[in-house]
Design an enzyme around this catalytic site. Structure first.
Site, PDB file in Angstrom:
ATOM      1  N   GLY A  25       0.812  -1.213   0.000  1.00  0.00           N
ATOM      2  CA  GLY A  25       0.000   0.000   0.000  1.00  0.00           C
ATOM      3  C   GLY A  25       0.843   1.259   0.000  1.00  0.00           C
ATOM      4  O   GLY A  25       1.205   1.771   1.065  1.00  0.00           O
ATOM      5  N   LEU A  26       1.156   1.766  -1.169  1.00  0.00           N
ATOM      6  CA  LEU A  26       1.947   2.989  -1.304  1.00  0.00           C
ATOM      7  C   LEU A  26       1.112   4.153  -1.839  1.00  0.00           C
ATOM      8  O   LEU A  26       1.045   5.217  -1.229  1.00  0.00           O
ATOM      9  CB  LEU A  26       3.148   2.723  -2.223  1.00  0.00           C
ATOM     10  CG  LEU A  26       3.994   3.927  -2.635  1.00  0.00           C
ATOM     11  CD1 LEU A  26       4.644   4.565  -1.409  1.00  0.00           C
ATOM     12  CD2 LEU A  26       5.064   3.526  -3.645  1.00  0.00           C
ATOM     13  N   GLU A  43      -1.598   6.850  -2.831  1.00  0.00           N
ATOM     14  CA  GLU A  43      -2.735   7.488  -2.166  1.00  0.00           C
ATOM     15  C   GLU A  43      -3.432   8.422  -3.145  1.00  0.00           C
ATOM     16  O   GLU A  43      -2.866   8.754  -4.197  1.00  0.00           O
ATOM     17  CB  GLU A  43      -2.252   8.282  -0.943  1.00  0.00           C
ATOM     18  CG  GLU A  43      -1.603   7.428   0.128  1.00  0.00           C
ATOM     19  CD  GLU A  43      -1.200   8.207   1.362  1.00  0.00           C
ATOM     20  OE1 GLU A  43      -0.608   7.603   2.269  1.00  0.00           O
ATOM     21  OE2 GLU A  43      -1.478   9.429   1.422  1.00  0.00           O
ATOM     22  N   PRO A  44      -4.640   8.872  -2.828  1.00  0.00           N
ATOM     23  CA  PRO A  44      -5.352   9.766  -3.747  1.00  0.00           C
ATOM     24  C   PRO A  44      -4.539  11.006  -4.129  1.00  0.00           C
ATOM     25  O   PRO A  44      -4.646  11.502  -5.248  1.00  0.00           O
ATOM     26  CB  PRO A  44      -6.609  10.145  -2.955  1.00  0.00           C
ATOM     27  CG  PRO A  44      -6.854   8.968  -2.063  1.00  0.00           C
ATOM     28  CD  PRO A  44      -5.494   8.462  -1.702  1.00  0.00           C
ATOM     29  N   SER A  88       3.034   9.722  -8.077  1.00  0.00           N
ATOM     30  CA  SER A  88       4.451   9.868  -8.393  1.00  0.00           C
ATOM     31  C   SER A  88       5.200  10.538  -7.237  1.00  0.00           C
ATOM     32  O   SER A  88       6.368  10.253  -6.993  1.00  0.00           O
ATOM     33  CB  SER A  88       4.626  10.694  -9.676  1.00  0.00           C
ATOM     34  OG  SER A  88       4.065  10.012 -10.777  1.00  0.00           O
ATOM     35  N   THR A  91      -3.000  -3.322  -5.803  1.00  0.00           N
ATOM     36  CA  THR A  91      -3.149  -4.629  -6.441  1.00  0.00           C
ATOM     37  C   THR A  91      -3.228  -5.732  -5.395  1.00  0.00           C
ATOM     38  O   THR A  91      -2.427  -5.772  -4.469  1.00  0.00           O
ATOM     39  CB  THR A  91      -1.972  -4.890  -7.393  1.00  0.00           C
ATOM     40  OG1 THR A  91      -1.877  -3.806  -8.331  1.00  0.00           O
ATOM     41  CG2 THR A  91      -2.161  -6.189  -8.159  1.00  0.00           C
ATOM     42  N   GLU A 104       3.884   1.445 -11.046  1.00  0.00           N
ATOM     43  CA  GLU A 104       5.279   1.243 -10.606  1.00  0.00           C
ATOM     44  C   GLU A 104       6.199   2.346 -11.121  1.00  0.00           C
ATOM     45  O   GLU A 104       7.361   2.109 -11.453  1.00  0.00           O
ATOM     46  CB  GLU A 104       5.805  -0.133 -11.048  1.00  0.00           C
ATOM     47  CG  GLU A 104       5.095  -1.280 -10.362  1.00  0.00           C
ATOM     48  CD  GLU A 104       5.967  -1.993  -9.349  1.00  0.00           C
ATOM     49  OE1 GLU A 104       7.067  -1.520  -9.042  1.00  0.00           O
ATOM     50  OE2 GLU A 104       5.521  -3.029  -8.852  1.00  0.00           O
ATOM     51  N   THR A 145       5.558   6.025 -13.490  1.00  0.00           N
ATOM     52  CA  THR A 145       5.186   6.321 -14.878  1.00  0.00           C
ATOM     53  C   THR A 145       6.428   6.364 -15.767  1.00  0.00           C
ATOM     54  O   THR A 145       7.560   6.438 -15.290  1.00  0.00           O
ATOM     55  CB  THR A 145       4.481   7.693 -14.970  1.00  0.00           C
ATOM     56  OG1 THR A 145       5.419   8.703 -14.553  1.00  0.00           O
ATOM     57  CG2 THR A 145       3.244   7.747 -14.087  1.00  0.00           C
ATOM     58  N   SER A 146       6.193   6.350 -17.069  1.00  0.00           N
ATOM     59  CA  SER A 146       7.315   6.455 -18.011  1.00  0.00           C
ATOM     60  C   SER A 146       8.103   7.746 -17.766  1.00  0.00           C
ATOM     61  O   SER A 146       9.335   7.770 -17.898  1.00  0.00           O
ATOM     62  CB  SER A 146       6.801   6.425 -19.454  1.00  0.00           C
ATOM     63  OG  SER A 146       6.324   5.143 -19.783  1.00  0.00           O
TER      64      SER A 146
END
Length: 380
Positions: free
Chosen positions: A124-125, A127-128, A132, A158, A364, A366-367
């Site tokens: 759980g990383l 948050e709303p 990033s 997930t 995980e 973004t690009s």
């Protein structure tokens, strides 16, 4: 340089490919359409030892390496992106941090059932208001006697609906400079005050469970703190470096599937009296997909190799994640183009590859964040 897989790695590839073809493939389309999480498939994967590949046998694992695990993610992702995502998250995010940073007691209590495939884990990383910008975490964990009291909200997590434990990042105090100290804490999902809901209707990876987690006065023993409380932020950055290898492997699997479908269709489809694979325009598309897939594979495997040999791999994991996931999207997009109108239809599956691949450019890191990581590794 030796690019040959070991005998054990080749055996794992064959075992996982056979399992994915025989067990996952017949249900992949239905799981996507109905957005159902295949819990029974994960139970079978646990029995095969797939959920414990990179962990020692002493903790219920298979004693394999990161490369073997990446190959397993690739083969599962080749058949079903959603199942591949949940598998990758269970191992690299739900279990690996406990192996990396946990005490012996934590490993025996929490890691062993995950490695044995008897339970699933989550991380759980996000948050709303902290995606990033993970440093913007608002969830708090206040020490009260022998327990931490946790309050906060996590989103897009997930496997949370089916997880036995969630590793939660939370602010536990301030450092000497007044900045937030972010720590990781193991939270059993049955703890009072943990509320998990799955209300997301996703574009892709629909066979993967994605949930919202609300923590309201959740009390867990202080012994559940994971690793050094002062280094929680660095710990989950290391966790994400490893996780990026698995997401890259998932992208590689989707790209490989796109190539195989496009090549098969191009050989069968007739236009102007011959197979469209005879036309140079199609040949060039296939050649480009094939080249990018192989380049992605080399980068993913190199990042995994570096990690296995205790060498720095932050930059290489970002290379792999960025290139393999963008390759997955390009490959799926070109596979649809080669299929023409049929590629737009669900029954040909390539449209699912495109929908699944898009998430990999976002999750995980973004690009754009991958490019930032690479630039910082270059000293920018």
């Amino acid at each position: 340089m030796d690019f040959e897989l070991t005998k054990e790695q080749s055996m794992i590839r064959k075992m996982v490919r056979d399992f994915a073809e025989d067990v996952i493939k017949p249900r992949a389309v239905k799981m996507d359409k109905e957005a159902t999480f295949p819990l029974d498939i994960f139970e079978q994967m646990g029995e095969l030892g797939l959920l414990g590949i990179p962990f020692p046998e002493s903790y219920g694992g298979s004693g394999g390496d990161t490369l073997s695990y990446a190959i397993a993610v690739e083969e599962i992702g080749r058949i079903c992106g959603g199942t591949g995502l949940s598998y990758a998250a269970a191992v690299s995010l739900g279990a690996s941090p406990i192996y990396y940073f946990g005490t012996e007691e934590q490993k025996k209590e929490f890691l062993t059932p995950l490695a044995e495939g008897k339970a699933l884990g989550a991380f759980g990383l996000t948050e709303p208001n902290a995606g990033s910008d993970a440093g913007g975490t608002k969830t708090t964990a206040i020490l009260d006697g022998d327990s931490y009291i946790i309050n906060g909200e996590k989103c897009f997590i997930t496997n949370a609906s089916f997880a036995k434990t969630i590793i939660v990042t939370a602010v536990t105090g301030k450092d000497a400079k007044g900045k937030n100290i972010i720590s990781a804490i193991i939270v059993p999902t049955e703890t009072e005050g943990v509320k998990i809901t799955n209300n997301y209707d996703k574009m892709g990876v629909r066979a993967s469970d994605t949930a919202e987690v609300v923590l309201e006065n959740v009390r867990v023993p202080k012994e559940n703190l994971l690793g050094d409380p002062q280094k929680g932020f660095k710990q989950f950055l290391y966790t994400l470096d490893g996780g990026r290898i698995s997401i890259a492997a998932l992208g590689l699997g989707i790209a490989q599937a796109s190539l195989e479908k496009a090549l098969e269709y191009a050989k069968e489809r007739k236009q102007f009296g011959k197979s469209i694979s005879d036309f140079q325009a199609i040949q060039f598309k296939l050649a480009d997909i094939s080249m990018e897939v192989e380049l992605a594979r080399n980068m993913v495997y190199k990042a995994a190799w570096l990690k296995d040999h205790d060498k720095p791999f932050t930059k290489e994991s970002a290379y792999a994640k960025l290139y393999a996931t963008e390759t997955a999207f390009r490959s799926a997009n070109q596979a649809i183009q080669i299929h023409g109108g049929y590629g737009y239809m669900r029954e040909y599956e390539v449209e699912r590859y495109l929908r699944d691949a898009k998430l990999l450019e976002i999750g995980e890191g973004t690009s754009e964040i991958q490019r930032l990581v690479i630039a910082r590794q270059l000293g920018c």
